[in-house]
Design an enzyme around this catalytic site. Structure first.
Site, mmCIF file in Angstrom:
data_model
loop_
_atom_site.group_PDB
_atom_site.id
_atom_site.type_symbol
_atom_site.label_atom_id
_atom_site.label_comp_id
_atom_site.label_asym_id
_atom_site.label_seq_id
_atom_site.Cartn_x
_atom_site.Cartn_y
_atom_site.Cartn_z
ATOM 1 N N ARG A 225 -30.953 26.317 16.903
ATOM 2 C CA ARG A 225 -31.090 25.447 18.327
ATOM 3 C C ARG A 225 -30.949 26.420 19.448
ATOM 4 N NH1 ARG A 225 -33.511 21.003 20.232
ATOM 5 N NH2 ARG A 225 -32.028 20.270 21.991
ATOM 6 N N THR B 111 -0.865 7.980 3.128
ATOM 7 C CA THR B 111 -1.512 8.159 4.450
ATOM 8 C C THR B 111 -0.833 9.520 5.103
ATOM 9 O OG1 THR B 111 0.493 7.051 5.710
ATOM 10 C CG2 THR B 111 -1.592 5.837 4.787
ATOM 11 N N GLY C 61 0.922 -1.141 -0.137
ATOM 12 C CA GLY C 61 0.073 -0.017 0.001
ATOM 13 C C GLY C 61 0.930 1.239 0.106
ATOM 14 N N GLN D 130 -20.309 17.692 16.974
ATOM 15 C CA GLN D 130 -20.618 18.409 18.208
ATOM 16 C C GLN D 130 -21.517 19.355 18.424
ATOM 17 O OE1 GLN D 130 -18.810 16.484 20.706
ATOM 18 N NE2 GLN D 130 -19.121 17.714 22.267
ATOM 19 N N GLU E 141 -4.401 7.612 -1.086
ATOM 20 C CA GLU E 141 -3.386 8.406 -1.761
ATOM 21 C C GLU E 141 -2.378 8.882 -0.916
ATOM 22 O OE1 GLU E 141 -4.261 10.203 -5.144
ATOM 23 O OE2 GLU E 141 -5.603 8.565 -5.463
ATOM 24 N N GLY F 157 -24.984 17.990 18.650
ATOM 25 C CA GLY F 157 -25.446 17.395 19.799
ATOM 26 C C GLY F 157 -25.780 15.769 19.479
ATOM 27 N N GLY F 158 -26.728 15.210 20.248
ATOM 28 C CA GLY F 158 -27.440 13.912 19.945
ATOM 29 C C GLY F 158 -27.786 13.676 18.467
HETATM 30 C C1 LIG Z 1 -12.130 3.549 -0.095
HETATM 31 C C2 LIG Z 1 -10.715 3.487 -0.328
HETATM 32 C C3 LIG Z 1 -10.149 3.927 -1.988
HETATM 33 C C4 LIG Z 1 -9.097 3.350 -2.550
HETATM 34 N N1 LIG Z 1 -8.824 3.912 -3.897
HETATM 35 C C5 LIG Z 1 -7.685 3.202 -4.442
HETATM 36 C C6 LIG Z 1 -7.429 3.612 -5.722
HETATM 37 O O1 LIG Z 1 -8.358 3.929 -6.547
HETATM 38 N N2 LIG Z 1 -6.118 3.141 -6.094
HETATM 39 C C7 LIG Z 1 -5.208 2.538 -5.473
HETATM 40 O O2 LIG Z 1 -4.344 2.317 -5.900
HETATM 41 N N3 LIG Z 1 -5.355 2.666 -4.133
HETATM 42 C C8 LIG Z 1 -6.562 2.897 -3.491
HETATM 43 N N4 LIG Z 1 -6.963 2.941 -2.048
HETATM 44 C C9 LIG Z 1 -5.711 2.282 -1.387
HETATM 45 C C10 LIG Z 1 -4.930 3.532 -0.587
HETATM 46 O O3 LIG Z 1 -4.302 4.280 -1.222
HETATM 47 C C11 LIG Z 1 -4.146 2.561 0.557
HETATM 48 O O4 LIG Z 1 -5.167 2.037 1.385
HETATM 49 C C12 LIG Z 1 -3.367 3.619 1.498
HETATM 50 O O5 LIG Z 1 -2.293 4.107 0.382
HETATM 51 C C13 LIG Z 1 -2.449 2.867 2.330
HETATM 52 O O6 LIG Z 1 -2.186 1.751 2.180
HETATM 53 P P1 LIG Z 1 -2.400 0.265 2.983
HETATM 54 O O7 LIG Z 1 -4.168 0.270 3.199
HETATM 55 O O8 LIG Z 1 -1.988 -0.951 2.305
HETATM 56 O O9 LIG Z 1 -1.973 0.794 4.564
HETATM 57 P P2 LIG Z 1 -0.576 0.229 4.936
HETATM 58 O O10 LIG Z 1 0.448 0.866 3.959
HETATM 59 O O11 LIG Z 1 -0.462 -1.074 5.199
HETATM 60 O O12 LIG Z 1 -0.281 1.176 6.256
HETATM 61 C C14 LIG Z 1 -1.032 0.956 7.453
HETATM 62 C C15 LIG Z 1 -0.372 1.987 8.608
HETATM 63 O O13 LIG Z 1 0.824 2.100 8.771
HETATM 64 C C16 LIG Z 1 1.404 3.167 8.427
HETATM 65 N N5 LIG Z 1 2.690 3.384 7.842
HETATM 66 C C17 LIG Z 1 3.209 2.722 6.748
HETATM 67 N N6 LIG Z 1 4.317 2.791 6.494
HETATM 68 C C18 LIG Z 1 4.975 3.742 7.483
HETATM 69 C C19 LIG Z 1 5.987 4.373 7.824
HETATM 70 N N7 LIG Z 1 7.046 3.949 6.923
HETATM 71 N N8 LIG Z 1 6.171 5.190 8.848
HETATM 72 C C20 LIG Z 1 5.047 5.354 9.578
HETATM 73 N N9 LIG Z 1 3.838 4.661 9.584
HETATM 74 C C21 LIG Z 1 3.610 3.924 8.387
HETATM 75 C C22 LIG Z 1 0.548 3.877 7.772
HETATM 76 O O14 LIG Z 1 0.407 5.488 7.825
HETATM 77 C C23 LIG Z 1 -1.099 3.395 8.065
HETATM 78 O O15 LIG Z 1 -1.186 4.090 9.362
HETATM 79 C C24 LIG Z 1 -7.885 3.097 -1.605
HETATM 80 C C25 LIG Z 1 -8.352 2.676 -0.181
HETATM 81 C C26 LIG Z 1 -9.573 2.929 0.196
HETATM 82 C C27 LIG Z 1 -9.720 2.754 1.439
#
Ligand SMILES: Cc1cc2nc3c(=O)[nH]c(=O)nc-3n(C[C@H](O)[C@H](O)[C@H](O)COP(=O)(O)OP(=O)(O)OC[C@H]3O[C@@H](n4cnc5c(N)ncnc54)[C@H](O)[C@@H]3O)c2cc1C
Length: 389
Positions: A276, A372, A144, A344, A370, A347-348
């Protein structure tokens, strides 16, 4: 509340004094369309009572993705900041539609920047005019954030490449006509365009989600999937650098989408706070509510400015990767906070009404997708530490 506001017009005037009229004309036209045809359906998209398919197609046909591309491909040749603003407005109209469109346009951007002239002529006009829907297929079950660790493989066989692997969490999967797929070749990560009709291309079930429920998210499975060698984008081994560049632009846009989500949650909270009553007055009379309102609007304004600043750097051909990441981290986290404050203030009702908490649920995706927040902070810090002070 109109989507295209005097403050948008004012900012675009500051950025593009000579083009303000034409930019405003396009954006007010898009905003009028979205107010009539998308905003009213947004609760139904969230509750899955209706699919976004036709709203998204109409928005694309109304030209949202034509904005930044040259006229030789059918584009409007307007500044990227106008496109950024258009996605902000779309985010306020409906976050799922905006997400689907923004990811679709990431593929157009990739083909425009890295595709051959033949690929641009074949694919760009159809994508940017909305005749064809695109999907950006990067994430995999085991890669990811660490996108370079791509495991999907591509092997050249005669005049074709044969792709094998699984992509995960892919927006528009199954609906899209085209897939921009990152695969590993002997020379490293490599990008391919795969058409939906390609043999060996299959899709998983639509995943249930916390928010962005109207957008489709599923697996893309490639089993001996064949695509013509003409659909290789650039050269073998260039894919990782290509997707990094594509993600830089798309991070600005995802930030802007979240500004739109925050704006609509903020407006609902302000309206409610004036209606409210508690302790003999309106809750908007209380200083603690006013503090929230001041912080919410200040965060929205700052986030919008960061997104437009990064857009302007991109337009000017300057380095903008750190600014794009700053814009995304700040705008997405601000949006989550603003939507939380809106809950917030209600409220409820904030906790129980889908029409209030759906904005928080929508915004929550984009501190993950895109790039994290953690990974983008790493990127920002390494850029900043590399600068000589
Ligand atoms: C609704 C949805 C739509 C999406 N659409 C697309 C799409 O169209 N195309 C596509 O290609 N992808 C898509 N994604 C995927 C998305 O881009 C990935 O989920 C995202 O890049 C994170 O990858 P991962 O889920 O594997 O998390 P991971 O990479 O496994 O990360 C898990 C956690 O570890 C943390 N972490 C990882 N490496 C480090 C580091 N070196 N230091 C500190 N923390 C770290 C991350 O920040 C995160 O908190 C989509 C995801 C969702 C949920």
């Amino acid at each position: 509340m109109p989507l295209f506001k005097p403050e948008h017009r004012q900012l675009l005037k500051v950025l593009h004094p000579a083009r303000e009229e034409e930019v405003s004309e396009v954006l007010s036209g898009l905003a009028a369309f979205m107010e009539e045809k998308i905003s009213p359906l947004s609760p139904r998209f969230d509750s899955l009572a209706e699919k976004i398919t036709s709203a998204r197609k109409s928005l694309l046909e109304n030209g949202i993705c034509l904005i930044p591309y040259p006229s030789r491909y059918g584009g409007l040749e307007l500044p990227f900041s106008a496109y950024t603003t258009a996605i902000e407005l779309a985010g306020a109209a409906d976050a799922s539609v905006a997400l689907s469109v923004a990811i679709h346009n990431t593929v157009a951007d990739g083909i425009f920047l890295f595709g051959s002239e033949a690929q641009k002529k074949t694919y760009l006009p159809g994508i940017i005019s909305g005749k064809k829907l695109a999907s950006f297929s990067l994430t995999e079950p085991a890669s990811g954030s660490d996108a370079k660790a791509v495991r999907t493989t591509a092997r050249r066989v005669g005049r074709e490449y044969v792709l094998n692997g699984t992509k995960m969490f892919i927006t528009n999967a199954g609906e899209a006509d085209l897939y921009f797929v990152l695969s590993a070749t002997e020379k490293g990560p490599t990008s391919f365009i795969v058409e939906k009709s390609a043999p060996g291309l299959e899709f998983g079930e639509d995943l249930p989600k916390l928010g962005m429920r109207g957008s489709r998210t599923s697996e893309v499975r490639l089993t001996d999937c064949r695509t013509s060698a003409e659909n290789l984008v650039g050269r073998e081994g260039e894919g990782f650098e290509q997707v990094k560049t594509m993600l830089n632009s798309s991070r600005i846009v995802m930030g802007a989408l979240c500004v739109g989500v925050a704006q609509v949650a903020y407006e609902k909270a302000v309206t409610y706070s004036k209606e409210r009553r508690a302790f003999g007055g309106r809750i908007s009379d209380f200083q603690l509510t006013r503090e929230k309102i001041a912080d919410m609007v200040t965060g929205i304004s700052a986030a919008r400015l960061l997104c437009l600043y990064a857009s302007r750097l991109k337009e000017m051909g300057l380095e903008f990767s750190s600014e794009a990441s700053q814009a995304k981290v700040f705008a997405t986290e601000t949006s989550v906070r603003v939507c939380d404050q809106a809950i917030q203030i209600f409220g409820g009702l904030g906790y129980t009404s889908e029409d209030v908490h759906r904005h928080w649920r929508d915004a929550r995706l984009l501190t993950i997708g895109e790039g994290t927040s953690e990974v983008l902070r790493m990127l920002i810090a390494s850029r900043e530490l590399a600068k000589s002070l």
